[in-house]
Write a protein that holds these residues in place. Sequence first.
Motif, PDB file in Angstrom:
ATOM      1  N   MET A 123       0.849  -1.185   0.000  1.00 25.68           N
ATOM      2  CA  MET A 123       0.000   0.000   0.000  1.00 25.68           C
ATOM      3  C   MET A 123       0.890   1.243   0.000  1.00 25.68           C
ATOM      4  N   ARG A 124       0.487   2.209  -0.760  1.00 22.61           N
ATOM      5  CA  ARG A 124       1.254   3.446  -0.851  1.00 22.61           C
ATOM      6  C   ARG A 124       0.972   4.326   0.358  1.00 22.61           C
ATOM      7  N   THR A 125       1.854   5.290   0.578  1.00 26.68           N
ATOM      8  CA  THR A 125       1.684   6.195   1.715  1.00 26.68           C
ATOM      9  C   THR A 125       0.950   7.453   1.275  1.00 26.68           C
ATOM     10  N   LEU A 126       0.491   8.194   2.256  1.00 21.88           N
ATOM     11  CA  LEU A 126      -0.243   9.429   2.009  1.00 21.88           C
ATOM     12  C   LEU A 126       0.579  10.642   2.425  1.00 21.88           C
ATOM     13  N   THR A 127       0.419  11.728   1.676  1.00 18.86           N
ATOM     14  CA  THR A 127       0.991  12.997   2.106  1.00 18.86           C
ATOM     15  C   THR A 127       0.106  13.545   3.230  1.00 18.86           C
ATOM     16  N   ASN A 128       0.556  14.590   3.892  1.00 24.01           N
ATOM     17  CA  ASN A 128      -0.243  15.196   4.960  1.00 24.01           C
ATOM     18  C   ASN A 128      -1.598  15.678   4.450  1.00 24.01           C
ATOM     19  N   LYS A 129      -1.619  16.314   3.288  1.00 29.44           N
ATOM     20  CA  LYS A 129      -2.873  16.826   2.721  1.00 29.44           C
ATOM     21  C   LYS A 129      -3.797  15.676   2.329  1.00 29.44           C
ATOM     22  N   GLU A 130      -3.234  14.620   1.762  1.00 30.36           N
ATOM     23  CA  GLU A 130      -4.040  13.453   1.397  1.00 30.36           C
ATOM     24  C   GLU A 130      -4.614  12.785   2.643  1.00 30.36           C
ATOM     25  N   GLU A 131      -3.793  12.689   3.672  1.00 25.87           N
ATOM     26  CA  GLU A 131      -4.254  12.083   4.921  1.00 25.87           C
ATOM     27  C   GLU A 131      -5.377  12.911   5.549  1.00 25.87           C
ATOM     28  N   GLU A 132      -5.278  14.221   5.421  1.00 27.69           N
ATOM     29  CA  GLU A 132      -6.326  15.099   5.936  1.00 27.69           C
ATOM     30  C   GLU A 132      -7.661  14.814   5.232  1.00 27.69           C
ATOM     31  N   ILE A 133      -7.613  14.655   3.917  1.00 31.85           N
ATOM     32  CA  ILE A 133      -8.826  14.323   3.161  1.00 31.85           C
ATOM     33  C   ILE A 133      -9.354  12.955   3.583  1.00 31.85           C
ATOM     34  N   MET A 134      -8.467  11.986   3.710  1.00 31.85           N
ATOM     35  CA  MET A 134      -8.901  10.642   4.115  1.00 31.85           C
ATOM     36  C   MET A 134      -9.552  10.685   5.496  1.00 31.85           C
ATOM     37  N   ASN A 135      -8.988  11.458   6.417  1.00 34.99           N
ATOM     38  CA  ASN A 135      -9.591  11.577   7.750  1.00 34.99           C
ATOM     39  C   ASN A 135     -11.013  12.121   7.666  1.00 34.99           C
ATOM     40  N   HIS A 136     -11.241  13.087   6.786  1.00 41.60           N
ATOM     41  CA  HIS A 136     -12.597  13.612   6.599  1.00 41.60           C
ATOM     42  C   HIS A 136     -13.522  12.518   6.059  1.00 41.60           C
ATOM     43  N   LEU A 156       1.905   1.195  10.248  1.00 40.73           N
ATOM     44  CA  LEU A 156       2.760   0.656  11.300  1.00 40.73           C
ATOM     45  C   LEU A 156       3.738  -0.360  10.723  1.00 40.73           C
ATOM     46  N   THR A 157       3.237  -1.226   9.881  1.00 40.01           N
ATOM     47  CA  THR A 157       4.100  -2.224   9.250  1.00 40.01           C
ATOM     48  C   THR A 157       5.210  -1.550   8.448  1.00 40.01           C
ATOM     49  N   ASN A 158       4.857  -0.503   7.705  1.00 39.11           N
ATOM     50  CA  ASN A 158       5.862   0.218   6.914  1.00 39.11           C
ATOM     51  C   ASN A 158       6.930   0.839   7.803  1.00 39.11           C
ATOM     52  N   VAL A 159       6.530   1.432   8.922  1.00 37.77           N
ATOM     53  CA  VAL A 159       7.493   2.049   9.847  1.00 37.77           C
ATOM     54  C   VAL A 159       8.412   0.978  10.434  1.00 37.77           C
ATOM     55  N   VAL A 160       7.823  -0.127  10.862  1.00 31.53           N
ATOM     56  CA  VAL A 160       8.626  -1.214  11.445  1.00 31.53           C
ATOM     57  C   VAL A 160       9.597  -1.756  10.405  1.00 31.53           C
ATOM     58  N   ASP A 161       9.131  -1.973   9.203  1.00 29.83           N
ATOM     59  CA  ASP A 161       9.999  -2.489   8.142  1.00 29.83           C
ATOM     60  C   ASP A 161      11.128  -1.516   7.817  1.00 29.83           C
ATOM     61  N   LYS A 162      10.772  -0.245   7.695  1.00 25.58           N
ATOM     62  CA  LYS A 162      11.727   0.770   7.245  1.00 25.58           C
ATOM     63  C   LYS A 162      12.745   1.158   8.311  1.00 25.58           C
ATOM     64  N   PHE A 163      12.280   1.336   9.559  1.00 25.89           N
ATOM     65  CA  PHE A 163      13.146   1.896  10.589  1.00 25.89           C
ATOM     66  C   PHE A 163      13.630   0.896  11.640  1.00 25.89           C
ATOM     67  N   PHE A 164      13.012  -0.266  11.690  1.00 29.88           N
ATOM     68  CA  PHE A 164      13.360  -1.232  12.738  1.00 29.88           C
ATOM     69  C   PHE A 164      13.730  -2.598  12.174  1.00 29.88           C
ATOM     70  N   GLY A 165      14.088  -2.629  10.893  1.00 29.65           N
ATOM     71  CA  GLY A 165      14.558  -3.872  10.291  1.00 29.65           C
ATOM     72  C   GLY A 165      13.531  -4.997  10.346  1.00 29.65           C
ATOM     73  N   LYS A 166      12.260  -4.650  10.234  1.00 33.71           N
ATOM     74  CA  LYS A 166      11.157  -5.620  10.259  1.00 33.71           C
ATOM     75  C   LYS A 166      11.090  -6.389  11.572  1.00 33.71           C
ATOM     76  N   ASN A 167      11.603  -5.784  12.639  1.00 32.76           N
ATOM     77  CA  ASN A 167      11.704  -6.462  13.927  1.00 32.76           C
ATOM     78  C   ASN A 167      10.883  -5.707  14.975  1.00 32.76           C
ATOM     79  N   TYR A 168       9.774  -6.318  15.377  1.00 35.66           N
ATOM     80  CA  TYR A 168       8.894  -5.667  16.348  1.00 35.66           C
ATOM     81  C   TYR A 168       9.515  -5.603  17.743  1.00 35.66           C
TER      82      TYR A 168
END
Length: 119
Positions: free
Chosen positions: A1-14, A79-91
């Motif tokens: 799944m692709r990520t959202l920009t801040n503006k896109e996320e704002e629209i999605m929240n609405h 969350l999965t993307n953050v864990v994969d990207k910054f924590f080496g896929k290690n919870y």
Amino acid sequence: MRTLTNKEEEIMNHLWEKGSMKISELQTLYDEPKPHVNTLSTLVKILEEKGFVAHRALTARSYVYFAKITKAEYSKNSLTNVVDKFFGKNYINVVNTLVKDDKVSLEELKEIIRMVENE
């Protein structure tokens, strides 16, 4: 799944909070100065291309837009993307960082363990 920009996320929240709506209805949810309808329309089209939003026609020139994924689905994937990207896929690295940064206490960890054991 692709990520959202801040503006896109704002629209999605609405869309997640209010449900399906036309661009003009979306615009009313913003504080002054409100974004231009064309700007919102462009952002919603990008969200459609990314697979987050779909639309249905009300008339030949009027559409209502709605979220194709839930907020929970997006959150889980983020969350999965953050864990994969910054924590080496290690919870475990995530939990270790939270504990070291005093974001999660030992008591909270024990509570998490109890919750998991009771499932």
